[in-house]
Design an enzyme around this catalytic site. Sequence first.
Site, short mmCIF file in Angstrom:
data_model
loop_
_atom_site.label_atom_id
_atom_site.label_comp_id
_atom_site.label_asym_id
_atom_site.label_seq_id
_atom_site.Cartn_x
_atom_site.Cartn_y
_atom_site.Cartn_z
N TYR A 1 -8.36 -14.69 2.26
CA TYR A 1 -7.72 -13.25 2.57
C TYR A 1 -6.45 -13.23 1.77
O TYR A 1 -5.68 -13.86 1.76
CB TYR A 1 -7.74 -13.25 3.88
CG TYR A 1 -7.16 -11.88 4.59
CD1 TYR A 1 -7.94 -10.49 4.26
CD2 TYR A 1 -5.82 -11.57 5.02
CE1 TYR A 1 -7.38 -9.29 4.89
CE2 TYR A 1 -5.46 -10.33 5.35
CZ TYR A 1 -6.07 -9.09 5.18
OH TYR A 1 -5.62 -7.88 5.50
N ASP B 1 -1.32 -17.90 -2.92
CA ASP B 1 -0.77 -16.97 -2.00
C ASP B 1 -0.64 -17.75 -0.78
O ASP B 1 -1.32 -18.21 -0.13
CB ASP B 1 -2.32 -15.92 -1.68
CG ASP B 1 -2.02 -15.18 -0.44
OD1 ASP B 1 -0.68 -15.32 0.26
OD2 ASP B 1 -2.74 -14.20 0.04
N LYS C 1 5.09 -13.21 6.14
CA LYS C 1 5.11 -13.74 7.50
C LYS C 1 6.49 -14.34 7.81
O LYS C 1 7.36 -13.77 8.22
CB LYS C 1 3.72 -14.73 7.57
CG LYS C 1 2.66 -13.73 7.65
CD LYS C 1 1.21 -14.53 8.02
CE LYS C 1 0.24 -13.30 8.13
NZ LYS C 1 -0.94 -13.59 7.35
C1 PLP Z 1 -1.56 -12.31 6.40
C2 PLP Z 1 -1.93 -12.64 5.04
C3 PLP Z 1 -1.71 -11.70 4.02
C4 PLP Z 1 -1.34 -10.10 4.24
O1 PLP Z 1 -0.05 -10.03 4.77
P1 PLP Z 1 0.30 -8.69 5.78
O2 PLP Z 1 1.63 -8.87 5.80
O3 PLP Z 1 -0.54 -8.61 6.80
O4 PLP Z 1 -0.03 -7.42 4.73
C5 PLP Z 1 -1.95 -12.12 2.57
N1 PLP Z 1 -2.51 -13.15 2.30
C6 PLP Z 1 -2.60 -14.02 3.36
C7 PLP Z 1 -2.99 -15.52 2.98
C8 PLP Z 1 -2.45 -13.88 4.84
O5 PLP Z 1 -2.53 -14.87 5.57
#
Ligand code: PLP
Length: 430
Positions: free
Chosen positions: A145, A240, A268
């Site tokens: 994701y 990511d 985060k």
């Molecule tokens: C949470 C998440 C995102 C998206 O971050 P948001 O602040 O919710 O837009 C992207 N990549 C990973 C791996 C994530 O866990």
Amino acid sequence: MPTYTKSESLFQEANQYIPGGVNSPVRAFKSVGRTPLYIDHGTDGHVFDVDGNEYIDFISSWGPLILGHANPLIQDAIRKEVEKGTSYGACNEHEVEMARMICNFFPSVDKVRMVNSGTEATMSAVRLARGFTGRDKIIKFDGCYHGHADMFLIKAGSGLATYGESGSAGVTKGTAEDTLVATYNDISSVKKLIQAFPHQIAAVILEPVMGNMGLIMPREGFLQELRELTSEHNILLIFDEVISGFRAAKGGVQELFGISPDLTCLGKIIGGGLPVGAFGGRADIMDHLSPNGRVYQAGTLSGNPLAMVAGIAMLRQLESPGFYDELEAVGARFEALVQEAIVPYGDKLSFNRCGSLCTLFFKSGGVICNDDAKKSDTNLYARYFQLMLDQGVYLPPSQFECMFLSAAHTDEDLQRTVEAMSTALAKVLA
Ligand SMILES: *Cc1c(COP(=O)(O)O)cnc(C)c1O
């Protein structure tokens, strides 16, 4: 038995005004057969709902709260800054410090730009990769994701897997065609795509440790092979690390495995609980961003002073000597307790952990890719989740999300959690 009447009535009202009653689908308890909790406040490793129930919290705001709730130093930093104002749409000194800190934590990052969410970070990193390489297509992995931008909503992990959608409506065919999907931990699936689309692939993006289909580790050599393969074909490698950054290790998965990606996405944790994201990497690539280069990227609230001081107060605490040893000890202790508790059900469960992230899968024989994770028994998970909640343990309301441990979880929290787990598993797997 706890009661949930206030949460239930708030959810009922919410449904009148908010689609599905929630502002992000992962908060719905639909797949675990309950209505969501409305949280009133948190302290350390615990949250309290509006009905006055207390829970040991393993969501940690889906990752940011690695120091637990209501961290006093982060709160002080926000309080002090908010006295001065909230936003100027101009440069501020905190964003400079934040950038310097991120570059120090991540040696592969020479330059970094702040954004407001993880989604913005990944979306912008891919645009930059396309602008830099002059190529259109990207490769992502089944189950990873990367936020909710159109190009990523293809085989995209928990939120979509939980609700049984193969993708999202509203994504154009053209966009979908530029996203190629490979199998995590299977380098040959990447090679095939590169051969099928020569000189057309701008970037390979992945969660180097998967955190959005439950926790899944890279097999030995996988990330190294991916690094070599992408370099060989002038394809940018984007890690990511929105979840794994500051969690898998101090410098993320790239430090743990000694791999240098071209670009890194963060989010985060770096906001200390306020909305934030960042993407950074090699200076020669980052300098393609406007105003230096021709790749446009912008944000009214980017580098927001409140988010910056909260993030800085967070990162300073993570920098303190011994922090990661202590956090690893929390993770290792929890793993030892869980492994002991699941011995009687060894043939029915799999447990994965990396640092302060872990998942108990209701599946035998291990989980190393998305197809494995999808074989988990989500009905059993739903019953387990409910039994845990009623015992005061707040787990992710989906089999396909990690548990997030924090430095604020005490040994007593961990022991109480595993006791509850033993009780719940005995009922669910009897
Ligand atoms: C949470 C998440 C995102 C998206 O971050 P948001 O602040 O919710 O837009 C992207 N990549 C990973 C791996 C994530 O866990």
